[in-house]
Design a protein around this motif. Sequence first.
Motif, PDB file in Angstrom:
ATOM      1  N   LYS A   1       6.512 -38.862   1.513  1.00  9.23           N
ATOM      2  CA  LYS A   1       7.332 -39.600   1.768  1.00  9.23           C
ATOM      3  C   LYS A   1       6.892 -41.339   1.653  1.00  9.23           C
ATOM      4  CE  LYS A   1      11.467 -41.875   4.180  1.00  9.23           C
ATOM      5  NZ  LYS A   1      11.885 -42.034   6.299  1.00  9.23           N
ATOM      6  N   GLU A   2       5.914 -41.089   1.659  1.00  6.20           N
ATOM      7  CA  GLU A   2       5.415 -42.881   1.049  1.00  6.20           C
ATOM      8  C   GLU A   2       4.228 -42.315   0.444  1.00  6.20           C
ATOM      9  OE1 GLU A   2       5.720 -47.239   2.222  1.00  6.20           O
ATOM     10  OE2 GLU A   2       5.697 -45.616   3.899  1.00  6.20           O
ATOM     11  N   GLN A   3       3.841 -43.059  -0.092  1.00  7.18           N
ATOM     12  CA  GLN A   3       2.401 -43.534  -1.321  1.00  7.18           C
ATOM     13  C   GLN A   3       1.940 -44.841  -1.399  1.00  7.18           C
ATOM     14  OE1 GLN A   3       0.546 -40.093  -3.964  1.00  7.18           O
ATOM     15  NE2 GLN A   3       2.901 -39.418  -4.004  1.00  7.18           N
ATOM     16  N   LEU A   4       1.009 -45.267  -0.230  1.00  4.72           N
ATOM     17  CA  LEU A   4       0.853 -47.106  -1.288  1.00  4.72           C
ATOM     18  C   LEU A   4      -0.689 -47.023  -1.821  1.00  4.72           C
ATOM     19  CD1 LEU A   4       0.895 -48.089   2.550  1.00  4.72           C
ATOM     20  CD2 LEU A   4       3.260 -48.220   1.464  1.00  4.72           C
ATOM     21  N   LEU A   5      -0.068 -47.958  -2.647  1.00  4.43           N
ATOM     22  CA  LEU A   5      -1.872 -48.450  -3.561  1.00  4.43           C
ATOM     23  C   LEU A   5      -2.114 -49.715  -3.081  1.00  4.43           C
ATOM     24  CD1 LEU A   5      -2.892 -47.199  -6.095  1.00  4.43           C
ATOM     25  CD2 LEU A   5      -1.464 -48.902  -7.476  1.00  4.43           C
ATOM     26  N   LEU A   6      -3.669 -49.845  -2.315  1.00  5.55           N
ATOM     27  CA  LEU A   6      -4.000 -50.757  -2.397  1.00  5.55           C
ATOM     28  C   LEU A   6      -4.919 -51.144  -2.981  1.00  5.55           C
ATOM     29  CD1 LEU A   6      -3.817 -51.756   1.071  1.00  5.55           C
ATOM     30  CD2 LEU A   6      -5.683 -50.669   1.518  1.00  5.55           C
ATOM     31  N   GLU A   7      -5.169 -52.519  -3.445  1.00  5.39           N
ATOM     32  CA  GLU A   7      -5.972 -53.090  -4.052  1.00  5.39           C
ATOM     33  C   GLU A   7      -6.265 -54.158  -4.648  1.00  5.39           C
ATOM     34  OE1 GLU A   7      -6.200 -52.880  -9.851  1.00  5.39           O
ATOM     35  OE2 GLU A   7      -4.678 -52.045  -8.704  1.00  5.39           O
ATOM     36  N   VAL A   8      -7.301 -55.043  -3.683  1.00  2.00           N
ATOM     37  CA  VAL A   8      -7.502 -56.180  -4.572  1.00  2.00           C
ATOM     38  C   VAL A   8      -8.185 -57.212  -6.005  1.00  2.00           C
ATOM     39  CG1 VAL A   8     -10.207 -58.394  -3.636  1.00  2.00           C
ATOM     40  CG2 VAL A   8      -9.002 -55.926  -1.962  1.00  2.00           C
ATOM     41  N   GLU A   9      -7.386 -57.950  -6.267  1.00  2.00           N
ATOM     42  CA  GLU A   9      -7.205 -59.068  -7.507  1.00  2.00           C
ATOM     43  C   GLU A   9      -8.384 -58.993  -7.429  1.00  2.00           C
ATOM     44  OE1 GLU A   9      -3.755 -59.792  -9.724  1.00  2.00           O
ATOM     45  OE2 GLU A   9      -3.402 -57.471  -9.378  1.00  2.00           O
ATOM     46  N   GLU A  10      -9.598 -59.288  -8.109  1.00  2.00           N
ATOM     47  CA  GLU A  10     -10.662 -59.931  -8.211  1.00  2.00           C
ATOM     48  C   GLU A  10     -11.211 -60.460 -10.011  1.00  2.00           C
ATOM     49  OE1 GLU A  10     -11.637 -62.466  -6.362  1.00  2.00           O
ATOM     50  OE2 GLU A  10     -11.705 -62.024  -4.652  1.00  2.00           O
ATOM     51  N   ASN A  11     -10.887 -61.769  -9.956  1.00  2.00           N
ATOM     52  CA  ASN A  11     -11.440 -62.303 -11.587  1.00  2.00           C
ATOM     53  C   ASN A  11     -12.435 -62.573 -12.001  1.00  2.00           C
ATOM     54  OD1 ASN A  11      -8.379 -62.251 -12.241  1.00  2.00           O
ATOM     55  ND2 ASN A  11      -8.655 -64.235 -11.177  1.00  2.00           N
ATOM     56  N   SER A  12     -13.322 -62.502 -10.553  1.00  2.00           N
ATOM     57  CA  SER A  12     -15.000 -62.453 -10.692  1.00  2.00           C
ATOM     58  C   SER A  12     -15.602 -61.534 -10.584  1.00  2.00           C
ATOM     59  CB  SER A  12     -15.132 -63.033  -9.205  1.00  2.00           C
ATOM     60  OG  SER A  12     -16.938 -63.310  -9.320  1.00  2.00           O
ATOM     61  N   ASP A  13     -16.438 -62.050 -11.531  1.00  2.00           N
ATOM     62  CA  ASP A  13     -18.120 -60.317 -12.026  1.00  2.00           C
ATOM     63  C   ASP A  13     -18.658 -60.039 -11.117  1.00  2.00           C
ATOM     64  OD1 ASP A  13     -16.635 -60.104 -14.708  1.00  2.00           O
ATOM     65  OD2 ASP A  13     -18.101 -61.924 -15.634  1.00  2.00           O
ATOM     66  N   ASN A  14     -18.186 -60.564  -9.656  1.00  2.54           N
ATOM     67  CA  ASN A  14     -19.147 -60.486  -8.540  1.00  2.54           C
ATOM     68  C   ASN A  14     -18.437 -59.002  -7.699  1.00  2.54           C
ATOM     69  OD1 ASN A  14     -20.148 -60.263  -5.917  1.00  2.54           O
ATOM     70  ND2 ASN A  14     -19.655 -62.886  -6.064  1.00  2.54           N
ATOM     71  N   LYS A  15     -19.059 -58.269  -8.353  1.00  5.47           N
ATOM     72  CA  LYS A  15     -19.167 -56.502  -7.711  1.00  5.47           C
ATOM     73  C   LYS A  15     -19.075 -57.141  -5.664  1.00  5.47           C
ATOM     74  CE  LYS A  15     -20.760 -54.176 -10.924  1.00  5.47           C
ATOM     75  NZ  LYS A  15     -21.271 -53.212 -11.400  1.00  5.47           N
ATOM     76  N   ILE A  16     -19.948 -57.228  -5.559  1.00 10.13           N
ATOM     77  CA  ILE A  16     -20.178 -58.019  -3.829  1.00 10.13           C
ATOM     78  C   ILE A  16     -19.280 -58.311  -3.216  1.00 10.13           C
ATOM     79  CG2 ILE A  16     -21.512 -58.894  -1.524  1.00 10.13           C
ATOM     80  CD1 ILE A  16     -24.376 -58.043  -3.624  1.00 10.13           C
ATOM     81  N   LEU A  17     -18.867 -59.492  -3.977  1.00  6.64           N
ATOM     82  CA  LEU A  17     -17.490 -60.500  -3.729  1.00  6.64           C
ATOM     83  C   LEU A  17     -16.157 -59.255  -3.675  1.00  6.64           C
ATOM     84  CD1 LEU A  17     -15.728 -62.462  -2.713  1.00  6.64           C
ATOM     85  CD2 LEU A  17     -15.233 -62.949  -5.340  1.00  6.64           C
ATOM     86  N   LYS A  18     -15.702 -58.200  -4.566  1.00  9.53           N
ATOM     87  CA  LYS A  18     -15.004 -57.292  -4.824  1.00  9.53           C
ATOM     88  C   LYS A  18     -15.684 -56.034  -3.102  1.00  9.53           C
ATOM     89  CE  LYS A  18     -13.620 -55.481  -8.836  1.00  9.53           C
ATOM     90  NZ  LYS A  18     -13.275 -55.199  -9.416  1.00  9.53           N
ATOM     91  N   TYR A  19     -16.956 -56.328  -3.283  1.00  6.61           N
ATOM     92  CA  TYR A  19     -16.440 -54.159  -2.407  1.00  6.61           C
ATOM     93  C   TYR A  19     -15.888 -55.732  -1.029  1.00  6.61           C
ATOM     94  CZ  TYR A  19     -19.175 -52.443  -5.876  1.00  6.61           C
ATOM     95  OH  TYR A  19     -19.275 -52.403  -7.550  1.00  6.61           O
ATOM     96  N   LEU A  20     -16.643 -56.785  -0.518  1.00 11.88           N
ATOM     97  CA  LEU A  20     -16.826 -57.224   0.736  1.00 11.88           C
ATOM     98  C   LEU A  20     -14.851 -57.070   0.612  1.00 11.88           C
ATOM     99  CD1 LEU A  20     -19.792 -58.921   1.234  1.00 11.88           C
ATOM    100  CD2 LEU A  20     -19.553 -57.331   2.100  1.00 11.88           C
ATOM    101  N   SER A  21     -14.550 -57.751  -0.182  1.00  8.39           N
ATOM    102  CA  SER A  21     -12.934 -58.273   0.210  1.00  8.39           C
ATOM    103  C   SER A  21     -12.444 -56.562   0.309  1.00  8.39           C
ATOM    104  CB  SER A  21     -12.424 -59.037  -1.115  1.00  8.39           C
ATOM    105  OG  SER A  21     -13.186 -60.261  -1.379  1.00  8.39           O
ATOM    106  N   TYR A  22     -12.553 -56.123  -0.326  1.00  5.68           N
ATOM    107  CA  TYR A  22     -12.207 -54.687   0.757  1.00  5.68           C
ATOM    108  C   TYR A  22     -12.154 -54.118   1.897  1.00  5.68           C
ATOM    109  CZ  TYR A  22     -10.089 -52.556  -3.823  1.00  5.68           C
ATOM    110  OH  TYR A  22      -9.322 -52.890  -5.552  1.00  5.68           O
ATOM    111  N   ILE A  23     -13.952 -54.325   1.918  1.00  6.11           N
ATOM    112  CA  ILE A  23     -13.907 -54.156   3.337  1.00  6.11           C
ATOM    113  C   ILE A  23     -12.994 -55.173   4.547  1.00  6.11           C
ATOM    114  CG2 ILE A  23     -16.115 -54.575   5.246  1.00  6.11           C
ATOM    115  CD1 ILE A  23     -16.276 -52.138   3.703  1.00  6.11           C
ATOM    116  N   HIS A  24     -13.127 -56.327   4.225  1.00  3.62           N
ATOM    117  CA  HIS A  24     -12.414 -57.184   4.718  1.00  3.62           C
ATOM    118  C   HIS A  24     -11.117 -57.022   4.565  1.00  3.62           C
ATOM    119  CE1 HIS A  24     -12.179 -60.895   7.034  1.00  3.62           C
ATOM    120  NE2 HIS A  24     -12.016 -62.018   6.170  1.00  3.62           N
TER     121      HIS A  24
END
Length: 347
Positions: A294-317
């Motif tokens: 019935k439902e499919q959700l898309l979870l995505e964090v948009e990060e303009n930075s090239d900082n991969k650690i920021l991206k991964y920790l943002s998803y974790i948070h």
Amino acid sequence: MIDSSIDKTNMHKSITDFSVHIKESFDFFKENSSLTKNYNDINNIMILGMGGSAITGLLMKELLKNDLDIPIEVNQGYNIPKWVNNKTLILACSYSGNTEETLISCEECFKKTSNVIGISKGGKLFDLLKNKALNEYVKMPDGLQPRAALGFSFSLMLILLNKLEIIGDSFIKDLKNSIPNLAEKTKAYSSKDSSNVAYSTANKIYNKNPLIYAEEGIFNIIGYRFKCQLVENSKVLAFNNAVPEMNHNEIEAYTNTVNIKDNFVVIWINDSSYHDRNAKRIKIVTNIWRNKVKEQLLLEVEENSDNKILKYLSYIHLVDWISYHAAILNKIDPSIIPNINELKKSL
């Protein structure tokens, strides 16, 4: 705002302080670590850990696999692999210091190497190191649930690997640069507002069984973290798997009757960095399943930075906050773990 009638031990603060924990880790490491040995002759790393203490190891393995010339493996159990030798660096991680599997596997490691560093707030793990005449440790701060200590454990391990000259300074720079952005995300993710993706997602899944899918590698570990937080914090039974592996088996179980009771919700963790073939696979599978779930959700964090650690920790948070909101919606204290405690007592 914290609902203290439900969240009696203030898990809200532990998640809110994620960026604070990262910031405090740098001074904490200086004041609460001891490294007296030389580790220049290391040719592989094995991280021991279970549950919340294993997540950091799993993230490190995926984060660093394309930058290191030596492999990192994570050992989640009592037994250790045969290849452990005197050139293996053992990072024994147990927040409490009393994790049974970690203590037993650490004892096994001592039969093959003395290159063991404990990462813990103390407990039997530090006693074990002292008994082996080792003064190699990174102490963790007290007063947290292991799963809520990731800001410290991730940062302290990254700092440790940098001090041992296993990774370069760029990782530490990226970690420091992540702090302000993560603090801003805390404000957004913590609010009880329909415009907050963490809160709105929690409202869609708190009374369902989420099936979480992400690209293999570090995003699959983020999916695994999401699953673990939902089952521990929210008491929501969830499952996770990786793309493309799930395309070769699990996809086939989605028949027209798979969700007849409307208890499943599919969550796709998505990111612009995915391999183009995996991105295409996700689109195709989403379409195949459109009349089956019935439902499919898309979870995505948009990060303009090239900082991969920021991206991964943002998803974790983000997924940590989803699990928190889901717990409150279920009227469950996110800190209590009665089944785990009963198991430990019985053992």
